[in-house]
Design a protein around this motif. Structure first.
Motif, PDB file in Angstrom:
ATOM      1  N   ALA A  24       0.804  -1.167  -0.156  1.00 33.60           N
ATOM      2  CA  ALA A  24      -0.026  -0.067  -0.008  1.00 33.60           C
ATOM      3  C   ALA A  24       0.819   1.106  -0.118  1.00 33.60           C
ATOM      4  N   ASP A  25       2.209   1.171   0.096  1.00 26.76           N
ATOM      5  CA  ASP A  25       3.220   2.339   0.260  1.00 26.76           C
ATOM      6  C   ASP A  25       2.922   2.954  -1.223  1.00 26.76           C
ATOM      7  N   THR A  26       2.317   4.244  -1.300  1.00 24.67           N
ATOM      8  CA  THR A  26       2.149   4.756  -2.668  1.00 24.67           C
ATOM      9  C   THR A  26       3.168   5.927  -2.723  1.00 24.67           C
ATOM     10  N   ARG A  27       3.872   6.149  -1.819  1.00 24.46           N
ATOM     11  CA  ARG A  27       5.011   7.001  -2.190  1.00 24.46           C
ATOM     12  C   ARG A  27       5.874   6.755  -3.465  1.00 24.46           C
ATOM     13  N   LEU A  32      16.446   4.770  -1.816  1.00 25.58           N
ATOM     14  CA  LEU A  32      17.425   3.978  -0.549  1.00 25.58           C
ATOM     15  C   LEU A  32      16.677   2.664  -0.195  1.00 25.58           C
ATOM     16  N   PHE A  33      17.476   2.339   0.758  1.00 29.94           N
ATOM     17  CA  PHE A  33      16.851   1.084   1.419  1.00 29.94           C
ATOM     18  C   PHE A  33      15.998   1.783   2.443  1.00 29.94           C
ATOM     19  N   GLU A  34      14.622   1.112   2.600  1.00 34.29           N
ATOM     20  CA  GLU A  34      13.994   1.483   3.882  1.00 34.29           C
ATOM     21  C   GLU A  34      13.037   0.231   4.067  1.00 34.29           C
ATOM     22  N   ARG A  35      13.283  -0.237   5.331  1.00 32.72           N
ATOM     23  CA  ARG A  35      12.909  -1.436   5.828  1.00 32.72           C
ATOM     24  C   ARG A  35      13.200  -2.504   4.889  1.00 32.72           C
ATOM     25  N   GLY A  36      14.405  -2.567   4.147  1.00 35.48           N
ATOM     26  CA  GLY A  36      14.877  -3.625   3.598  1.00 35.48           C
ATOM     27  C   GLY A  36      14.573  -3.576   2.004  1.00 35.48           C
ATOM     28  N   GLN A  83      22.003  14.066   2.321  1.00 30.79           N
ATOM     29  CA  GLN A  83      21.092  14.670   3.319  1.00 30.79           C
ATOM     30  C   GLN A  83      21.807  15.925   3.545  1.00 30.79           C
ATOM     31  N   GLU A  84      20.444  16.915   4.029  1.00 36.97           N
ATOM     32  CA  GLU A  84      20.896  18.215   4.323  1.00 36.97           C
ATOM     33  C   GLU A  84      21.182  18.178   5.736  1.00 36.97           C
ATOM     34  N   SER A  95      10.909  12.526   8.805  1.00 38.59           N
ATOM     35  CA  SER A  95      11.080  12.936   7.384  1.00 38.59           C
ATOM     36  C   SER A  95      10.638  11.425   6.772  1.00 38.59           C
ATOM     37  N   GLU A  96      10.121  11.653   5.529  1.00 36.78           N
ATOM     38  CA  GLU A  96       9.898  10.513   4.404  1.00 36.78           C
ATOM     39  C   GLU A  96      10.635  10.653   3.230  1.00 36.78           C
TER      40      GLU A  96
END
Length: 150
Positions: A24-27, A32-36, A83-84, A95-96
């Motif tokens: 359901a992740d619509t981003r 990068l890696f996020e949660r694998g 990353q700033e 942050s997303e």
């Protein structure tokens, strides 16, 4: 100590919710890696009679931070979103955004003339025009069957 009755369906429900969250992740996939899960730029490929048009969504990056290489059969793109660094004295920051290195190889449906590629990078969208190689003309060769049976 109190006894708690074990319900195996509760664990299955938890697993089902976790799987649903992944799909359901619509981003927009970014880098990068996020949660694998590996995040890569979203791509759109369109093939016309004379060229292949490739559109990649890479927001928040400058052209100098991208490395695009084209062979006759594939497009390789890599980059790094840095990353700033901010200092805030109060409150929490959530942050997303995705930071770090990414790479993607996109196979092409036809051979392209990689020395004639044109690129346009504007507003986080990279547009590549990859002209197709002129197809070799089929040569018709007559086979002499009289000599084959000798």
């Amino acid at each position: 100590m109190a006894l708690v009755r074990w319900n195996p369906w509760r664990e299955i429900d938890t697993l089902q919710r976790q799987i649903n969250d992944i799909f359901a992740d619509t981003r927009v996939p970014s880098a990068l890696f996020e949660r694998g899960i590996v995040r890569v730029p979203a791509a759109e490929l369109e093939e016309t009679e004379n060229a292949i048009l490739l559109k990649l969504e890479i927001p928040g990056m400058e052209a100098k931070d991208l490395d695009v290489q084209v062979t006759e059969k594939a497009v390789y793109i890599s980059g790094e979103r840095k990353q700033e660094t901010k200092t805030e004295e109060k409150g929490a920051t959530k942050s997303e955004f995705y930071y770090g290195k990414f790479q993607r190889v996109i196979p092409l449906p036809a051979r392209v003339e990689n020395t004639s590629v044109t690129a346009d990078y504007k507003d986080g969208i990279l547009n590549l025009t990859l002209p197709k190689v002129e197809a070799e003309k089929n040569k018709v060769v007559k086979v002499n069957l009289d000599q084959a049976s000798a």
